[in-house]
Design a protein around this motif. Structure first.
Motif, PDB file in Angstrom:
ATOM      1  N   GLU A  57      16.833  34.943  55.510  1.00 18.18           N
ATOM      2  CA  GLU A  57      15.713  34.803  54.569  1.00 18.18           C
ATOM      3  C   GLU A  57      14.731  35.920  54.841  1.00 18.18           C
ATOM      4  OE1 GLU A  57      12.830  31.144  52.571  1.00 18.18           O
ATOM      5  OE2 GLU A  57      14.148  30.719  54.438  1.00 18.18           O
ATOM      6  N   THR A  58      14.194  36.393  53.463  1.00 19.79           N
ATOM      7  CA  THR A  58      13.179  37.324  53.750  1.00 19.79           C
ATOM      8  C   THR A  58      11.860  36.658  53.771  1.00 19.79           C
ATOM      9  OG1 THR A  58      13.551  37.952  51.678  1.00 19.79           O
ATOM     10  CG2 THR A  58      14.751  39.293  53.208  1.00 19.79           C
ATOM     11  N   PHE A  59      10.889  37.659  54.054  1.00 14.55           N
ATOM     12  CA  PHE A  59       9.268  37.049  53.877  1.00 14.55           C
ATOM     13  C   PHE A  59       8.580  38.190  53.529  1.00 14.55           C
ATOM     14  CE2 PHE A  59      11.395  34.894  57.594  1.00 14.55           C
ATOM     15  CZ  PHE A  59      11.274  33.478  57.285  1.00 14.55           C
ATOM     16  N   ASP A  60       7.504  37.710  52.666  1.00 15.45           N
ATOM     17  CA  ASP A  60       6.575  38.520  52.131  1.00 15.45           C
ATOM     18  C   ASP A  60       5.261  38.141  52.876  1.00 15.45           C
ATOM     19  OD1 ASP A  60       8.118  39.927  50.407  1.00 15.45           O
ATOM     20  OD2 ASP A  60       7.700  38.420  48.832  1.00 15.45           O
TER      21      ASP A  60
ATOM     22  N   ASP B 268       5.139  22.050  46.217  1.00 16.48           N
ATOM     23  CA  ASP B 268       6.624  22.485  47.118  1.00 16.48           C
ATOM     24  C   ASP B 268       6.132  23.892  47.698  1.00 16.48           C
ATOM     25  OD1 ASP B 268       7.691  20.220  46.108  1.00 16.48           O
ATOM     26  OD2 ASP B 268       8.523  21.001  44.557  1.00 16.48           O
ATOM     27  N   VAL B 269       5.597  24.631  46.951  1.00 13.73           N
ATOM     28  CA  VAL B 269       5.202  26.139  47.488  1.00 13.73           C
ATOM     29  C   VAL B 269       4.255  25.990  48.685  1.00 13.73           C
ATOM     30  CG1 VAL B 269       4.127  28.216  47.042  1.00 13.73           C
ATOM     31  CG2 VAL B 269       5.778  27.205  45.330  1.00 13.73           C
ATOM     32  N   ILE B 270       3.333  25.159  48.272  1.00 12.57           N
ATOM     33  CA  ILE B 270       2.337  24.805  49.814  1.00 12.57           C
ATOM     34  C   ILE B 270       2.960  24.327  50.804  1.00 12.57           C
ATOM     35  CG2 ILE B 270       0.300  23.677  50.327  1.00 12.57           C
ATOM     36  CD1 ILE B 270      -0.776  23.808  47.409  1.00 12.57           C
ATOM     37  N   ALA B 271       3.704  23.366  50.464  1.00  7.47           N
ATOM     38  CA  ALA B 271       4.472  22.815  51.761  1.00  7.47           C
ATOM     39  C   ALA B 271       5.316  23.807  52.452  1.00  7.47           C
ATOM     40  CB  ALA B 271       5.462  21.485  51.170  1.00  7.47           C
ATOM     41  N   ASP B 272       6.199  24.692  51.873  1.00  6.23           N
ATOM     42  CA  ASP B 272       6.869  25.608  52.445  1.00  6.23           C
ATOM     43  C   ASP B 272       6.017  26.611  53.078  1.00  6.23           C
ATOM     44  OD1 ASP B 272       9.200  24.669  51.297  1.00  6.23           O
ATOM     45  OD2 ASP B 272       9.371  26.021  49.634  1.00  6.23           O
ATOM     46  N   ILE B 273       4.667  26.999  52.806  1.00  5.10           N
ATOM     47  CA  ILE B 273       3.891  27.918  53.340  1.00  5.10           C
ATOM     48  C   ILE B 273       3.390  27.104  54.653  1.00  5.10           C
ATOM     49  CG2 ILE B 273       1.844  29.399  53.207  1.00  5.10           C
ATOM     50  CD1 ILE B 273       2.424  29.632  50.126  1.00  5.10           C
ATOM     51  N   VAL B 274       2.991  26.055  54.545  1.00  6.26           N
ATOM     52  CA  VAL B 274       2.318  25.320  55.774  1.00  6.26           C
ATOM     53  C   VAL B 274       3.458  25.374  56.699  1.00  6.26           C
ATOM     54  CG1 VAL B 274       1.494  23.030  56.466  1.00  6.26           C
ATOM     55  CG2 VAL B 274       0.482  24.189  54.420  1.00  6.26           C
ATOM     56  N   ASN B 275       4.563  24.754  56.528  1.00 12.27           N
ATOM     57  CA  ASN B 275       5.702  24.804  57.290  1.00 12.27           C
ATOM     58  C   ASN B 275       6.323  26.109  58.016  1.00 12.27           C
ATOM     59  OD1 ASN B 275       5.772  21.997  57.167  1.00 12.27           O
ATOM     60  ND2 ASN B 275       7.423  22.135  55.341  1.00 12.27           N
ATOM     61  N   LEU B 276       6.215  26.975  57.127  1.00 12.93           N
ATOM     62  CA  LEU B 276       6.644  28.389  57.588  1.00 12.93           C
ATOM     63  C   LEU B 276       5.631  28.785  58.469  1.00 12.93           C
ATOM     64  CD1 LEU B 276       8.427  30.666  57.449  1.00 12.93           C
ATOM     65  CD2 LEU B 276       7.265  31.601  55.549  1.00 12.93           C
ATOM     66  N   ASN B 277       4.378  28.751  58.323  1.00 13.39           N
ATOM     67  CA  ASN B 277       3.346  29.438  59.344  1.00 13.39           C
ATOM     68  C   ASN B 277       2.856  28.467  60.143  1.00 13.39           C
ATOM     69  OD1 ASN B 277       2.599  32.125  58.022  1.00 13.39           O
ATOM     70  ND2 ASN B 277       2.944  30.781  56.116  1.00 13.39           N
TER      71      ASN B 277
ATOM     72  N   GLY C 168      -9.249  36.322  55.324  1.00  8.85           N
ATOM     73  CA  GLY C 168      -8.423  37.418  56.185  1.00  8.85           C
ATOM     74  C   GLY C 168      -7.294  36.838  57.064  1.00  8.85           C
ATOM     75  N   GLN C 169      -6.816  35.382  56.865  1.00  7.29           N
ATOM     76  CA  GLN C 169      -5.622  35.040  57.260  1.00  7.29           C
ATOM     77  C   GLN C 169      -4.394  35.581  56.619  1.00  7.29           C
ATOM     78  OE1 GLN C 169      -5.917  30.664  57.227  1.00  7.29           O
ATOM     79  NE2 GLN C 169      -4.071  30.470  58.758  1.00  7.29           N
ATOM     80  N   ARG C 170      -3.657  35.941  57.629  1.00  6.86           N
ATOM     81  CA  ARG C 170      -2.292  36.600  56.969  1.00  6.86           C
ATOM     82  C   ARG C 170      -1.395  35.575  56.983  1.00  6.86           C
ATOM     83  NH1 ARG C 170       1.467  41.283  59.436  1.00  6.86           N
ATOM     84  NH2 ARG C 170       2.349  42.053  57.363  1.00  6.86           N
ATOM     85  N   LEU C 171      -0.613  35.251  56.038  1.00  5.93           N
ATOM     86  CA  LEU C 171       0.391  34.260  55.918  1.00  5.93           C
ATOM     87  C   LEU C 171       1.627  34.776  55.365  1.00  5.93           C
ATOM     88  CD1 LEU C 171      -1.570  31.597  53.784  1.00  5.93           C
ATOM     89  CD2 LEU C 171      -1.098  31.366  56.362  1.00  5.93           C
ATOM     90  N   ALA C 172       2.757  34.060  55.970  1.00  7.87           N
ATOM     91  CA  ALA C 172       3.959  34.582  55.339  1.00  7.87           C
ATOM     92  C   ALA C 172       4.461  33.710  54.369  1.00  7.87           C
ATOM     93  CB  ALA C 172       5.010  34.353  56.854  1.00  7.87           C
ATOM     94  N   VAL C 173       5.206  34.176  53.249  1.00 10.49           N
ATOM     95  CA  VAL C 173       5.563  33.524  52.257  1.00 10.49           C
ATOM     96  C   VAL C 173       7.108  33.766  51.851  1.00 10.49           C
ATOM     97  CG1 VAL C 173       5.326  33.280  49.701  1.00 10.49           C
ATOM     98  CG2 VAL C 173       3.364  33.949  51.278  1.00 10.49           C
ATOM     99  N   PRO C 174       7.901  32.888  51.916  1.00 12.89           N
ATOM    100  CA  PRO C 174       9.296  32.867  51.476  1.00 12.89           C
ATOM    101  C   PRO C 174       9.506  34.145  50.582  1.00 12.89           C
ATOM    102  CG  PRO C 174       8.730  30.850  51.827  1.00 12.89           C
ATOM    103  CD  PRO C 174       7.458  31.182  51.863  1.00 12.89           C
ATOM    104  N   GLY C 175      10.429  34.733  50.641  1.00 16.68           N
ATOM    105  CA  GLY C 175      10.932  36.029  49.616  1.00 16.68           C
ATOM    106  C   GLY C 175      11.144  35.248  48.209  1.00 16.68           C
ATOM    107  N   ARG C 176      11.748  34.127  48.435  1.00 13.53           N
ATOM    108  CA  ARG C 176      12.556  33.456  47.050  1.00 13.53           C
ATOM    109  C   ARG C 176      11.349  33.124  46.102  1.00 13.53           C
ATOM    110  NH1 ARG C 176      12.978  29.253  50.746  1.00 13.53           N
ATOM    111  NH2 ARG C 176      11.690  27.503  50.358  1.00 13.53           N
ATOM    112  N   TYR C 177      10.272  33.193  46.418  1.00  9.01           N
ATOM    113  CA  TYR C 177       9.017  33.056  45.460  1.00  9.01           C
ATOM    114  C   TYR C 177       8.639  34.446  44.810  1.00  9.01           C
ATOM    115  CZ  TYR C 177       8.706  28.169  47.185  1.00  9.01           C
ATOM    116  OH  TYR C 177       8.940  26.986  47.611  1.00  9.01           O
TER     117      TYR C 177
END
Length: 115
Positions: A59-62, A87-96, A106-115
């Motif tokens: 899986e890739t991340f942005d 669902d997107v929020i839950a994925d971002i919270v779990n991933l980070n 200023g917080q940098r967050l990883a976002v799944p590439g599938r979005y």
């Protein structure tokens, strides 16, 4: 000439010292420990090969940087307008591994590439 058996009163009694007991216990438990280690190693590898961990490995991340006044809800709607923001929020919270859905500018967050 034939050898006569030793009388029963002269039977040799085996005595094991403390160090001998430790060595004997180690030798007996060694196959058990080796089996547990092998199961842990090969069990983890079969789970990855079975597909449970295979998707996470490719899986890739942005990455996005949170701007002032931005929320995860707004970020989720911007990143994936056709998906359910919850669902997107839950994925971002779990991933980070965020403790909550609160984010700071200023917080940098990883976002799944599938979005």
């Amino acid at each position: 000439m034939t050898a006569l058996p030793a009388p029963a009163s002269h039977a040799v009694r085996l005595r094991i010292t403390h160090r001998g007991r430790v060595v004997l216990a180690s030798l007996v438990s060694l196959p058990l420990v080796a089996g547990v280690v092998a199961l842990a190693l090969f069990g983890a590898n079969s789970a990855v090969a079975g597909g449970s961990g295979a998707s996470a490995a490719v899986e890739t991340f942005d990455y996005v940087t949170v701007q002032a006044g931005e929320t995860l809800w707004g970020l989720a709607e911007e990143i994936a307008p056709s998906a359910d923001p919850r669902d997107v929020i839950a994925d971002i919270v779990n991933l980070n591994q965020l403790p909550s859905a609160d984010v700071q500018p200023g917080q940098r967050l990883a976002v799944p590439g599938r979005y």
